[in-house]
Design a protein around this motif. Structure first.
Motif, PDB file in Angstrom:
ATOM      1  N   UNK A  19       0.849  -1.184   0.000  1.00  0.00           N
ATOM      2  CA  UNK A  19       0.000   0.000   0.000  1.00  0.00           C
ATOM      3  C   UNK A  19       0.888   1.239   0.000  1.00  0.00           C
ATOM      4  N   UNK A  20       1.007   1.869  -1.147  1.00  0.00           N
ATOM      5  CA  UNK A  20       1.859   3.054  -1.280  1.00  0.00           C
ATOM      6  C   UNK A  20       1.194   4.300  -0.712  1.00  0.00           C
ATOM      7  N   UNK A  21       0.005   4.168  -0.148  1.00  0.00           N
ATOM      8  CA  UNK A  21      -0.686   5.306   0.435  1.00  0.00           C
ATOM      9  C   UNK A  21      -0.236   5.624   1.846  1.00  0.00           C
ATOM     10  N   UNK A  22       0.645   4.800   2.401  1.00  0.00           N
ATOM     11  CA  UNK A  22       1.180   5.077   3.728  1.00  0.00           C
ATOM     12  C   UNK A  22       2.179   6.227   3.648  1.00  0.00           C
ATOM     13  N   UNK A  23       2.797   6.502   4.759  1.00  0.00           N
ATOM     14  CA  UNK A  23       3.835   7.535   4.774  1.00  0.00           C
ATOM     15  C   UNK A  23       4.992   7.106   3.873  1.00  0.00           C
TER      16      UNK A  23
END
Length: 72
Positions: A19-23
């Motif tokens: 999930x590249x939506x994390x920090x």
């Protein structure tokens, strides 16, 4: 994510999503982990990794048409 055992048996591969939506820091840590894990196999032979773009309806339709014309 699906049944990893069935996918591996059918397609001869493992799959894991990130999930590249994390920090950004967490994303880099996850990518570093997977790169180290899957760079080489136990015999030192290079492995590969794929990035598959999602939400690509035009390409999906083209791929589906291609696959429907393959004779197994």
């Amino acid at each position: 994510m699906g049944d990893n055992t069935a996918v591996k048996a059918r397609f001869k591969l493992d799959h894991y999503a990130i999930d590249a939506g994390h920090s950004p820091q967490l994303t880099v840590e996850q990518i570093r982990y997977w790169l180290q894990l899957f760079t080489h196999n136990r015999d030192g032979v290079w492995k590969g990794m794929l990035k598959i773009d999602l939400n690509t309806p035009a390409e999906d339709s083209e791929a589906k048409a291609h696959l429907e014309n393959i004779v197994l």
